[in-house]
Design a protein around this motif. Sequence first.
Motif, PDB file in Angstrom:
ATOM      1  N   MET A 106     -10.389  60.802 -98.204  1.00 44.81           N
ATOM      2  CA  MET A 106      -9.845  60.309 -96.942  1.00 44.81           C
ATOM      3  C   MET A 106      -8.365  60.664 -96.866  1.00 44.81           C
ATOM      4  N   GLY A 108      -4.748  61.027 -94.105  1.00 46.32           N
ATOM      5  CA  GLY A 108      -4.189  60.575 -92.829  1.00 46.32           C
ATOM      6  C   GLY A 108      -2.756  60.137 -92.975  1.00 46.32           C
ATOM      7  N   LYS A 114      -6.161  54.409 -92.785  1.00 49.61           N
ATOM      8  CA  LYS A 114      -6.907  55.073 -93.849  1.00 49.61           C
ATOM      9  C   LYS A 114      -7.510  54.092 -94.859  1.00 49.61           C
ATOM     10  N   THR A 115      -6.669  53.235 -95.410  1.00 49.44           N
ATOM     11  CA  THR A 115      -7.153  52.300 -96.425  1.00 49.44           C
ATOM     12  C   THR A 115      -8.222  51.369 -95.840  1.00 49.44           C
ATOM     13  N   THR A 117     -10.171  52.017 -93.386  1.00 45.61           N
ATOM     14  CA  THR A 117     -11.379  52.806 -93.111  1.00 45.61           C
ATOM     15  C   THR A 117     -12.160  53.102 -94.397  1.00 45.61           C
ATOM     16  N   ASP A 139      -3.038  56.498-103.656  1.00 47.86           N
ATOM     17  CA  ASP A 139      -1.781  56.436-102.905  1.00 47.86           C
ATOM     18  C   ASP A 139      -0.755  55.698-103.750  1.00 47.86           C
ATOM     19  N   ASP A 191      -8.863  57.201-101.634  1.00 47.30           N
ATOM     20  CA  ASP A 191      -7.801  56.813-100.705  1.00 47.30           C
ATOM     21  C   ASP A 191      -6.535  57.571-101.103  1.00 47.30           C
ATOM     22  N   GLY A 194      -0.472  58.671 -97.714  1.00 47.68           N
ATOM     23  CA  GLY A 194      -0.116  59.064 -96.351  1.00 47.68           C
ATOM     24  C   GLY A 194       1.395  59.142 -96.257  1.00 47.68           C
ATOM     25  N   LEU A 220     -10.400  62.959 -91.951  1.00 47.36           N
ATOM     26  CA  LEU A 220      -9.044  62.668 -91.525  1.00 47.36           C
ATOM     27  C   LEU A 220      -9.062  61.443 -90.622  1.00 47.36           C
ATOM     28  N   VAL A 221      -8.238  60.465 -90.989  1.00 46.37           N
ATOM     29  CA  VAL A 221      -8.171  59.238 -90.192  1.00 46.37           C
ATOM     30  C   VAL A 221      -6.979  59.339 -89.247  1.00 46.37           C
TER      31      VAL A 221
END
Length: 297
Positions: A106, A108, A114-115, A117, A139, A191, A194, A220-221
């Motif tokens: 994931m 974004g 993102k997290t 999602t 991340d 994750d 970003g 992609l978020v």
Amino acid sequence: MAFEGLTERLQKAMRNLRGKGKVSEADLRETMREIRLALLEADVNFTVVRNFVKRVQERSRGAEVLEGLNPAQQIVKIVNEELTKTMGEEAVPLNKSDKIPTVIMMAGLQGAGKTTTVGKLALKLQKEENARPLLIAADVYRPAAIDQLETVGKQINVPVFQQGTDVNPVEIVKNGMAKAQEEHNDYVLIDTAGRLQIDEKLMDELKEIKALTNPDEILLVVDAMTGQNAVNTAEGFNEALDITGVVLTKLDGDTRGGAALSIREVTQKPIKFIGQGEKMEALDVFHPDRMASRILG
Ligand code: GDP
């Protein structure tokens, strides 16, 4: 409410034709002009608007509409079908690997969702397929991001692999993948970090994670509220990573519609899911035809 302005303006554009037994060239031109303005005002990409209006115009000129019994209704139908086409026609399912685990990376920008999602998708897989996903917290630049993923994991009862913020994210992903092998997890959701905007360092890191894991999906978020920026972000990530799909978040907000209507045509990549709230359950498969009907109201 999402698409409010767009819905209203599209309806108004087509209302003018209602009750007319026959539509003149001038009527049609005026309707097309209003549709064009409605889309531009909703922040739809200029080229997408141009292509869309051209297609609707060509089809509407056909004898069926100009001489048909109910031109307004026919144009609504054409607009609906072309909106659907612009957004990709059919729902596109998640790519899956024939051997476990299916790897979903994931990506974004910060704040896109993102997290959240990652958690939503893990819950969906768990519910619908009885899946046993593992979430990897890669991340490391935003310490709160790891805690946030841990919280999400607890909430949905899904394990999270993390090594704090001092280990290189590529290393974390590598160790997380080994853990998933060991535990026979059928999905791995990564994750990734970003940033506030696309930068080279981030893209290099994401490329490394991609090379290491050979993901089945790179989702992609993007935040639907950011309109054209969401589209530009999608283009940027797609150029660097060759993404496999998009998740459009915050469609429960009062987004104008530009992102939903432009991303597919600009990037040629499908929107696979939409986020419609902060709750873990608020993730839905994206159906272009349903979205078109929603936009038309
Ligand atoms: P990240 O920085 O990309 O990981 O973003 P987060 O997952 O932390 O999300 C940023 C904020 O957006 C959080 O407050 C989320 O609750 C919120 N959010 C995420 N998805 C949605 C959505 O579909 N609708 C709404 N209303 N809020 C969302």
